[in-house]
Design a protein around this motif. Structure first.
Motif, mmCIF file in Angstrom:
data_model
loop_
_atom_site.group_PDB
_atom_site.id
_atom_site.type_symbol
_atom_site.label_atom_id
_atom_site.label_comp_id
_atom_site.label_asym_id
_atom_site.label_seq_id
_atom_site.Cartn_x
_atom_site.Cartn_y
_atom_site.Cartn_z
ATOM 1 N N ALA A 280 1.028 -1.253 -0.471
ATOM 2 C CA ALA A 280 0.119 -0.004 -0.284
ATOM 3 C C ALA A 280 0.854 1.609 -0.118
ATOM 4 O O ALA A 280 0.245 2.429 -0.585
ATOM 5 C CB ALA A 280 -1.172 -0.403 0.801
ATOM 6 N N ASP A 281 1.848 1.376 -0.036
ATOM 7 C CA ASP A 281 3.442 2.059 0.955
ATOM 8 C C ASP A 281 3.547 2.729 -0.707
ATOM 9 O O ASP A 281 4.006 4.209 -0.939
ATOM 10 C CB ASP A 281 4.248 1.564 1.366
ATOM 11 C CG ASP A 281 4.218 1.879 2.907
ATOM 12 O OD1 ASP A 281 2.597 2.601 3.749
ATOM 13 O OD2 ASP A 281 4.869 1.222 3.465
ATOM 14 N N HIS A 282 3.116 2.070 -1.879
ATOM 15 C CA HIS A 282 3.692 2.654 -3.022
ATOM 16 C C HIS A 282 3.191 3.044 -4.027
ATOM 17 O O HIS A 282 3.808 4.473 -4.554
ATOM 18 C CB HIS A 282 3.570 1.013 -4.165
ATOM 19 C CG HIS A 282 4.253 1.263 -5.420
ATOM 20 N ND1 HIS A 282 5.388 1.757 -6.013
ATOM 21 C CD2 HIS A 282 3.962 0.539 -6.753
ATOM 22 C CE1 HIS A 282 5.321 1.530 -7.199
ATOM 23 N NE2 HIS A 282 4.635 1.349 -8.033
ATOM 24 N N ASP A 283 2.234 3.608 -3.903
ATOM 25 C CA ASP A 283 1.040 4.688 -4.388
ATOM 26 C C ASP A 283 1.601 5.958 -3.384
ATOM 27 O O ASP A 283 0.507 6.985 -3.618
ATOM 28 C CB ASP A 283 -0.377 4.497 -4.672
ATOM 29 C CG ASP A 283 -0.365 3.533 -5.857
ATOM 30 O OD1 ASP A 283 0.211 3.083 -5.942
ATOM 31 O OD2 ASP A 283 -1.607 2.756 -5.496
ATOM 32 N N GLY A 284 1.628 5.903 -2.545
ATOM 33 C CA GLY A 284 2.105 7.030 -1.605
ATOM 34 C C GLY A 284 1.324 6.951 -0.152
ATOM 35 O O GLY A 284 1.752 5.770 0.181
ATOM 36 N N VAL A 289 0.127 13.505 -1.651
ATOM 37 C CA VAL A 289 -0.479 12.969 -2.838
ATOM 38 C C VAL A 289 -0.311 12.208 -3.368
ATOM 39 O O VAL A 289 1.015 10.815 -2.632
ATOM 40 C CB VAL A 289 0.808 14.333 -3.719
ATOM 41 C CG1 VAL A 289 0.413 13.682 -5.520
ATOM 42 C CG2 VAL A 289 0.886 15.360 -3.457
ATOM 43 N N THR A 290 -1.434 11.514 -3.474
ATOM 44 C CA THR A 290 -1.703 10.381 -4.056
ATOM 45 C C THR A 290 -1.428 9.725 -4.886
ATOM 46 O O THR A 290 -2.374 10.542 -5.677
ATOM 47 C CB THR A 290 -3.181 9.038 -2.649
ATOM 48 O OG1 THR A 290 -2.838 8.917 -1.567
ATOM 49 C CG2 THR A 290 -3.269 8.014 -3.123
ATOM 50 N N ILE A 291 -0.502 9.043 -5.355
ATOM 51 C CA ILE A 291 -0.578 9.080 -7.071
ATOM 52 C C ILE A 291 -1.894 8.137 -7.766
ATOM 53 O O ILE A 291 -1.724 6.494 -7.462
ATOM 54 C CB ILE A 291 0.489 8.153 -7.652
ATOM 55 C CG1 ILE A 291 1.747 9.013 -6.225
ATOM 56 C CG2 ILE A 291 0.843 8.112 -8.908
ATOM 57 C CD1 ILE A 291 2.181 10.199 -7.513
ATOM 58 N N GLN A 292 -2.860 8.889 -7.800
ATOM 59 C CA GLN A 292 -3.483 8.491 -8.784
ATOM 60 C C GLN A 292 -4.677 9.511 -9.583
ATOM 61 O O GLN A 292 -3.979 10.737 -9.296
ATOM 62 C CB GLN A 292 -4.258 7.429 -8.066
ATOM 63 C CG GLN A 292 -5.028 8.936 -7.638
ATOM 64 C CD GLN A 292 -6.423 8.443 -6.558
ATOM 65 O OE1 GLN A 292 -6.262 6.719 -5.664
ATOM 66 N NE2 GLN A 292 -7.006 9.316 -5.228
ATOM 67 N N CYS A 293 -5.465 9.037 -11.064
ATOM 68 C CA CYS A 293 -6.049 9.952 -11.848
ATOM 69 C C CYS A 293 -7.243 9.955 -10.681
ATOM 70 O O CYS A 293 -7.892 9.138 -11.013
ATOM 71 C CB CYS A 293 -6.181 9.569 -13.175
ATOM 72 S SG CYS A 293 -7.172 11.028 -14.191
ATOM 73 N N SER A 294 -7.578 11.204 -10.508
ATOM 74 C CA SER A 294 -8.515 11.289 -9.856
ATOM 75 C C SER A 294 -9.984 11.764 -10.180
ATOM 76 O O SER A 294 -10.610 12.369 -9.315
ATOM 77 C CB SER A 294 -7.964 12.406 -8.171
ATOM 78 O OG SER A 294 -7.400 13.567 -8.599
ATOM 79 N N SER A 295 -9.576 12.052 -11.168
ATOM 80 C CA SER A 295 -10.752 12.619 -12.121
ATOM 81 C C SER A 295 -11.910 12.315 -12.305
ATOM 82 O O SER A 295 -11.906 10.800 -11.719
ATOM 83 C CB SER A 295 -10.695 13.428 -13.826
ATOM 84 O OG SER A 295 -10.532 12.167 -14.490
#
Ligand SMILES: *[C@@H]1O[C@H](CO)[C@@H](O)[C@H](O)[C@H]1NC(C)=O
Ligand SMILES: *[C@@H]1O[C@H](CO)[C@@H](O)[C@H](O)[C@H]1NC(C)=O
Length: 295
Positions: A280-284, A289-295
């Motif tokens: 779970a630490d991989h994406d931040g 800031v958590t790495i993901q497209c949030s749109s």
């Protein structure tokens, strides 16, 4: 004023990394990375959203961005984009990563082969044949490289910029690191380059790491017990270039001098075996800031 300030911080950090001690970053040194973290995160959004600069918090965090080109299909070719940030005064290039369940099998496959970049003499003219990278990463970078180069040339010319910043997370960080070797071989010698990578796996061998240390300005930021930066394992001949910044469990960011620093404050020492892994630490989050497209 602002770009000069930013350059000063990056240089200060480079000096810190080159020093001998593991040093905590100040709040302003950590905040320096935030726009780039959002840029790495934006690479997970599809090209139509990126070209319209309409992708929720990631795009809103960098309102001074001018998209130039974007492509990829999010499957065979990772999404990528190129544009210009008028406040940071730099061309940005970014590549999408992949999710950890797709990436782990690639990195733990004991048959993975290190191949010389120089095999591809047109794309890597003059590179010594001892400089080798993961063949899968090499192929992934090759798929978009001509389009990315053309877009960077267009962005530099349109905005009169001589600065290029390459960012990415995960597989996207690996692609961006190979871009960081590739692009300077094809752009004017006065161009300044820097690379900011998040959750970067090991990409190549000792000669690759030494080439990166000698020729690039790389910062690779590793979050807590993310297993990806510890793979592929070193016994297969892989080693990280210098420039690690490690986020400790306390939230403190430290510079880790040298290649794969074994201190427990750095990722190699903090995550010695699979029992310490926390996928779970991989994406931040990386400074929130958590790495993901949030749109
Ligand atoms: C990762 O990607 C694969 C293939 O695209 C998908 O099947 C899987 O559900 C994804 N996993 C996560 C945790 O998003
Ligand atoms: C790791 O950091 C320490 C400073 O705490 C330094 O003395 C050592 O040389 C570094 N290791 C490597 C492999 O560079």
């Amino acid at each position: 004023m602002f770009p000069l300030f930013a350059v000063a911080i990056f240089s200060a950090l480079a000096v810190l990394s080159a020093g001998q001690s593991i040093t905590p970053l100040t709040t302003s040194q950590i905040d320096y990375f935030t726009p780039y973290t959002y840029y790495a995160s934006t690479a997970f959004c599809d090209p139509a959203e990126v070209l319209a600069w309409h992708c929720g918090v990631n795009c809103e965090a960098n309102p001074n961005f001018h998209p130039v080109a974007s492509g990829g299909d999010g499957d065979v070719v990772q999404y990528w984009y190129v544009g210009y940030d008028s406040i940071l005064d730099t061309v940005i290039t970014a590549h999408q990563g992949t999710n950890i369940s797709n990436l782990l099998p690639i990195l733990t496959d004991l048959d993975i082969v290190l191949v010389p970049l120089a095999l591809d003499a047109e794309r890597f003219p003059g590179l010594d044949s001892s400089v080798k990278v993961h063949d899968g990463f090499k192929d992934a970078q090759a798929r978009a490289s001509a389009d990315v180069l053309a877009a960077v040339q267009a962005a530099m010319s349109t905005y009169g910029s001589t600065s290029v910043t390459m960012v990415g997370h995960s597989l996207g960080a690996a692609i961006s690191l190979i871009d960081s070797v590739y692009l300077p071989l094809h752009l004017p010698s006065g161009t300044s380059f820097k690379t900011i990578a998040y959750g970067l796996p090991r990409v190549g061998n000792q000669a690759f790491a030494d080439y990166v240390d000698a020729n690039l300005r790389l910062t690779h930021i590793n979050n807590k017990e993310d297993p990806i930066p510890t793979l592929p394992p070193m016994f297969l001949g892989y080693i990280h270039p210098s420039g690690e910044v490690h986020i400790e469990d306390s939230g403190v960011w430290v510079t880790c001098p040298g290649q794969d620093n074994a201190s427990t404050e750095c990722i190699v020492g903090d995550v010695p075996t699979v029992f310490q892994w926390n996928e779970a630490d991989h994406d931040g989050p990386y400074n929130g800031v958590t790495i993901q497209c949030s749109s």
